[in-house]
Scaffold this motif. Structure first.
Motif, PDB file in Angstrom:
ATOM      1  N   MET A 122      15.352 -40.453  26.761  1.00 16.34           N
ATOM      2  CA  MET A 122      16.044 -41.734  26.749  1.00 16.34           C
ATOM      3  C   MET A 122      17.195 -41.683  25.759  1.00 16.34           C
ATOM      4  O   MET A 122      17.082 -41.137  24.671  1.00 16.34           O
ATOM      5  N   ASP A 123      18.295 -42.283  26.109  1.00 20.04           N
ATOM      6  CA  ASP A 123      19.485 -42.321  25.275  1.00 20.04           C
ATOM      7  C   ASP A 123      19.294 -43.332  24.152  1.00 20.04           C
ATOM      8  O   ASP A 123      19.026 -44.495  24.400  1.00 20.04           O
ATOM      9  N   SER A 124      19.400 -42.884  22.909  1.00 15.58           N
ATOM     10  CA  SER A 124      19.102 -43.764  21.776  1.00 15.58           C
ATOM     11  C   SER A 124      20.148 -44.860  21.575  1.00 15.58           C
ATOM     12  O   SER A 124      19.856 -45.887  21.007  1.00 15.58           O
ATOM     13  N   THR A 125      21.382 -44.647  22.038  1.00 12.10           N
ATOM     14  CA  THR A 125      22.402 -45.677  21.848  1.00 12.10           C
ATOM     15  C   THR A 125      22.185 -46.859  22.778  1.00 12.10           C
ATOM     16  O   THR A 125      22.747 -47.911  22.562  1.00 12.10           O
ATOM     17  N   SER A 126      21.355 -46.690  23.810  1.00 11.82           N
ATOM     18  CA  SER A 126      21.131 -47.794  24.737  1.00 11.82           C
ATOM     19  C   SER A 126      20.341 -48.924  24.091  1.00 11.82           C
ATOM     20  O   SER A 126      20.417 -50.055  24.510  1.00 11.82           O
ATOM     21  N   ASP A 127      19.574 -48.611  23.040  1.00 11.20           N
ATOM     22  CA  ASP A 127      18.788 -49.652  22.409  1.00 11.20           C
ATOM     23  C   ASP A 127      19.346 -50.059  21.043  1.00 11.20           C
ATOM     24  O   ASP A 127      18.682 -50.706  20.265  1.00 11.20           O
ATOM     25  N   ILE A 128      20.594 -49.687  20.760  1.00 10.84           N
ATOM     26  CA  ILE A 128      21.237 -50.138  19.522  1.00 10.84           C
ATOM     27  C   ILE A 128      22.654 -50.592  19.857  1.00 10.84           C
ATOM     28  O   ILE A 128      23.309 -50.000  20.700  1.00 10.84           O
ATOM     29  N   THR A 129      23.079 -51.671  19.212  1.00 10.03           N
ATOM     30  CA  THR A 129      24.389 -52.228  19.522  1.00 10.03           C
ATOM     31  C   THR A 129      25.061 -52.724  18.247  1.00 10.03           C
ATOM     32  O   THR A 129      24.395 -52.928  17.225  1.00 10.03           O
ATOM     33  N   ILE A 130      26.356 -52.903  18.309  1.00 11.95           N
ATOM     34  CA  ILE A 130      27.106 -53.419  17.159  1.00 11.95           C
ATOM     35  C   ILE A 130      26.599 -54.820  16.837  1.00 11.95           C
ATOM     36  O   ILE A 130      26.390 -55.631  17.732  1.00 11.95           O
ATOM     37  N   GLY A 131      26.402 -55.078  15.562  1.00 10.54           N
ATOM     38  CA  GLY A 131      25.895 -56.384  15.138  1.00 10.54           C
ATOM     39  C   GLY A 131      24.386 -56.447  15.058  1.00 10.54           C
ATOM     40  O   GLY A 131      23.821 -57.478  14.706  1.00 10.54           O
ATOM     41  N   GLN A 132      23.719 -55.346  15.378  1.00 13.95           N
ATOM     42  CA  GLN A 132      22.255 -55.319  15.357  1.00 13.95           C
ATOM     43  C   GLN A 132      21.739 -55.173  13.928  1.00 13.95           C
ATOM     44  O   GLN A 132      22.335 -54.485  13.104  1.00 13.95           O
ATOM     45  N   VAL A 133      20.632 -55.847  13.658  1.00  9.62           N
ATOM     46  CA  VAL A 133      19.998 -55.761  12.346  1.00  9.62           C
ATOM     47  C   VAL A 133      19.081 -54.544  12.328  1.00  9.62           C
ATOM     48  O   VAL A 133      18.283 -54.358  13.244  1.00  9.62           O
ATOM     49  N   VAL A 134      19.243 -53.705  11.299  1.00  9.39           N
ATOM     50  CA  VAL A 134      18.427 -52.501  11.162  1.00  9.39           C
ATOM     51  C   VAL A 134      17.933 -52.376   9.726  1.00  9.39           C
ATOM     52  O   VAL A 134      18.496 -52.972   8.814  1.00  9.39           O
ATOM     53  N   LYS A 135      16.884 -51.611   9.564  1.00  8.82           N
ATOM     54  CA  LYS A 135      16.328 -51.350   8.232  1.00  8.82           C
ATOM     55  C   LYS A 135      16.245 -49.846   8.048  1.00  8.82           C
ATOM     56  O   LYS A 135      15.791 -49.133   8.944  1.00  8.82           O
ATOM     57  N   SER A 136      16.669 -49.381   6.889  1.00 10.87           N
ATOM     58  CA  SER A 136      16.629 -47.957   6.606  1.00 10.87           C
ATOM     59  C   SER A 136      15.191 -47.520   6.350  1.00 10.87           C
ATOM     60  O   SER A 136      14.469 -48.160   5.596  1.00 10.87           O
ATOM     61  N   ARG A 137      14.791 -46.431   7.002  1.00 14.69           N
ATOM     62  CA  ARG A 137      13.436 -45.933   6.788  1.00 14.69           C
ATOM     63  C   ARG A 137      13.420 -44.614   6.023  1.00 14.69           C
ATOM     64  O   ARG A 137      12.361 -44.061   5.765  1.00 14.69           O
ATOM     65  N   ALA A 138      14.601 -44.111   5.670  1.00 11.73           N
ATOM     66  CA  ALA A 138      14.671 -42.849   4.939  1.00 11.73           C
ATOM     67  C   ALA A 138      15.908 -42.827   4.055  1.00 11.73           C
ATOM     68  O   ALA A 138      16.880 -43.522   4.320  1.00 11.73           O
ATOM     69  N   GLY A 139      15.852 -42.028   3.020  1.00 12.41           N
ATOM     70  CA  GLY A 139      17.011 -41.852   2.154  1.00 12.41           C
ATOM     71  C   GLY A 139      16.990 -42.768   0.942  1.00 12.41           C
ATOM     72  O   GLY A 139      16.036 -43.492   0.699  1.00 12.41           O
ATOM     73  N   ARG A 140      18.076 -42.724   0.209  1.00 11.22           N
ATOM     74  CA  ARG A 140      18.210 -43.495  -1.021  1.00 11.22           C
ATOM     75  C   ARG A 140      18.146 -44.998  -0.770  1.00 11.22           C
ATOM     76  O   ARG A 140      17.735 -45.765  -1.620  1.00 11.22           O
ATOM     77  N   ASP A 141      18.598 -45.418   0.416  1.00  7.97           N
ATOM     78  CA  ASP A 141      18.658 -46.846   0.748  1.00  7.97           C
ATOM     79  C   ASP A 141      17.422 -47.319   1.521  1.00  7.97           C
ATOM     80  O   ASP A 141      17.446 -48.365   2.154  1.00  7.97           O
ATOM     81  N   LYS A 142      16.337 -46.544   1.455  1.00 11.04           N
ATOM     82  CA  LYS A 142      15.111 -46.868   2.187  1.00 11.04           C
ATOM     83  C   LYS A 142      14.649 -48.302   1.902  1.00 11.04           C
ATOM     84  O   LYS A 142      14.595 -48.723   0.746  1.00 11.04           O
ATOM     85  N   GLY A 143      14.332 -49.027   2.970  1.00  4.50           N
ATOM     86  CA  GLY A 143      13.839 -50.393   2.828  1.00  4.50           C
ATOM     87  C   GLY A 143      14.924 -51.454   2.845  1.00  4.50           C
ATOM     88  O   GLY A 143      14.632 -52.637   2.919  1.00  4.50           O
ATOM     89  N   ASN A 144      16.184 -51.034   2.761  1.00  4.37           N
ATOM     90  CA  ASN A 144      17.288 -51.998   2.770  1.00  4.37           C
ATOM     91  C   ASN A 144      17.629 -52.421   4.192  1.00  4.37           C
ATOM     92  O   ASN A 144      17.485 -51.653   5.135  1.00  4.37           O
ATOM     93  N   ILE A 145      18.114 -53.654   4.302  1.00  5.29           N
ATOM     94  CA  ILE A 145      18.505 -54.212   5.595  1.00  5.29           C
ATOM     95  C   ILE A 145      20.019 -54.060   5.753  1.00  5.29           C
ATOM     96  O   ILE A 145      20.772 -54.321   4.813  1.00  5.29           O
ATOM     97  N   PHE A 146      20.449 -53.657   6.938  1.00  3.61           N
ATOM     98  CA  PHE A 146      21.869 -53.457   7.225  1.00  3.61           C
ATOM     99  C   PHE A 146      22.225 -54.046   8.582  1.00  3.61           C
ATOM    100  O   PHE A 146      21.351 -54.374   9.384  1.00  3.61           O
ATOM    101  N   LEU A 147      23.520 -54.129   8.831  1.00  2.00           N
ATOM    102  CA  LEU A 147      24.033 -54.466  10.159  1.00  2.00           C
ATOM    103  C   LEU A 147      24.774 -53.255  10.690  1.00  2.00           C
ATOM    104  O   LEU A 147      25.462 -52.561   9.943  1.00  2.00           O
TER     105      LEU A 147
END
Length: 93
Positions: free
Chosen positions: A1-26
């Motif tokens: 399945m193409d991963s970009t099909s379930d993500i779009t501009i303006g979507q709310v996401v949360k980081s699950r890895a890296g220095r910013d883990k747990g932070n909410i982004f757009l």
């Protein structure tokens, strides 16, 4: 399945890895199937978005249609606007 099909501009996401883990982004922009640019208006400002692997994000069902419109129409947006959109999500943490 193409991963970009379930993500779009303006979507709310949360980081699950890296220095910013747990932070909410757009999602500000979609680079390709693997990478997106994300901002939070605070640590990651609009003039320096974070390039992030989609697999390192928890994707929420929430999409900010007004941000998507503004990005599409190239309307000027600022970091305070991004922070305001994310405010309800950051309160839940």
């Amino acid at each position: 399945m193409d991963s970009t099909s379930d993500i779009t501009i303006g979507q709310v996401v949360k980081s699950r890895a890296g220095r910013d883990k747990g932070n909410i982004f757009l999602v500000l922009d979609i680079i390709d199937d693997e990478y997106v640019y994300i901002v939070d208006g605070d640590i990651r400002k609009l003039d320096n978005p974070k390039k992030k692997k989609v697999k390192h994000l928890i994707i929420y069902n929430t999409i900010m249609p007004e941000l998507k419109e503004k990005v599409k129409n190239r309307t000027k947006i600022n970091n305070a606007y991004i922070r305001k959109l994310l405010e309800p999500f950051n309160m839940k943490l």
